[in-house]
Design a protein around this motif. Structure first.
Motif, PDB file in Angstrom:
ATOM      1  N   CYS A   2       7.613  -6.811  68.433  1.00 18.16           N
ATOM      2  CA  CYS A   2       6.186  -7.092  68.444  1.00 18.16           C
ATOM      3  C   CYS A   2       5.626  -6.672  69.799  1.00 18.16           C
ATOM      4  N   ASP A  49      -2.135 -13.823  73.164  1.00 18.86           N
ATOM      5  CA  ASP A  49      -1.914 -14.303  71.807  1.00 18.86           C
ATOM      6  C   ASP A  49      -0.710 -13.558  71.234  1.00 18.86           C
ATOM      7  N   PHE A  50       0.462 -14.162  71.319  1.00 23.88           N
ATOM      8  CA  PHE A  50       1.672 -13.518  70.841  1.00 23.88           C
ATOM      9  C   PHE A  50       1.646 -13.301  69.335  1.00 23.88           C
ATOM     10  N   GLY A  51       1.020 -14.193  68.596  1.00 22.88           N
ATOM     11  CA  GLY A  51       0.932 -14.072  67.149  1.00 22.88           C
ATOM     12  C   GLY A  51       0.176 -12.843  66.688  1.00 22.88           C
ATOM     13  N   ASN A  52      -0.845 -12.480  67.458  1.00 22.05           N
ATOM     14  CA  ASN A  52      -1.654 -11.301  67.129  1.00 22.05           C
ATOM     15  C   ASN A  52      -1.407 -10.137  68.078  1.00 22.05           C
ATOM     16  N   SER A  53      -0.397 -10.263  68.919  1.00 22.58           N
ATOM     17  CA  SER A  53      -0.019  -9.201  69.867  1.00 22.58           C
ATOM     18  C   SER A  53      -1.202  -8.776  70.733  1.00 22.58           C
ATOM     19  N   LYS A  54      -1.932  -9.747  71.256  1.00 19.77           N
ATOM     20  CA  LYS A  54      -3.179  -9.461  71.960  1.00 19.77           C
ATOM     21  C   LYS A  54      -3.156 -10.046  73.370  1.00 19.77           C
TER      22      LYS A  54
END
Length: 62
Positions: A2, A49-54
């Motif tokens: 990711c 935001d690791f979940g959205n790679s942001k």
């Protein structure tokens, strides 16, 4: 794997994608992609935001 995308402020357009690393150098953040591309941004990390790679960098205030 990711990988991240870098944004500045509220801009919805990624400045760099496939980011594998970031490093603080002086008063700038240096982001490097898996392809070896780099960008340097001055400011503070506003959000990761690791979940959205942001990753969002807030522009410095005058």
């Amino acid at each position: 794997m990711c990988l991240g995308k870098v944004y500045e402020g509220d801009d919805n357009k990624a400045l760099l994608e496939d980011v594998k690393s970031l490093e603080k150098v002086g008063n700038k953040w240096v982001f490097t992609s898996i392809f070896g591309d780099t960008i340097e941004l001055e400011g503070e990390l506003d959000a990761i935001d690791f979940g959205n790679s942001k990753v969002v960098v807030r522009k410095p205030t005058a």
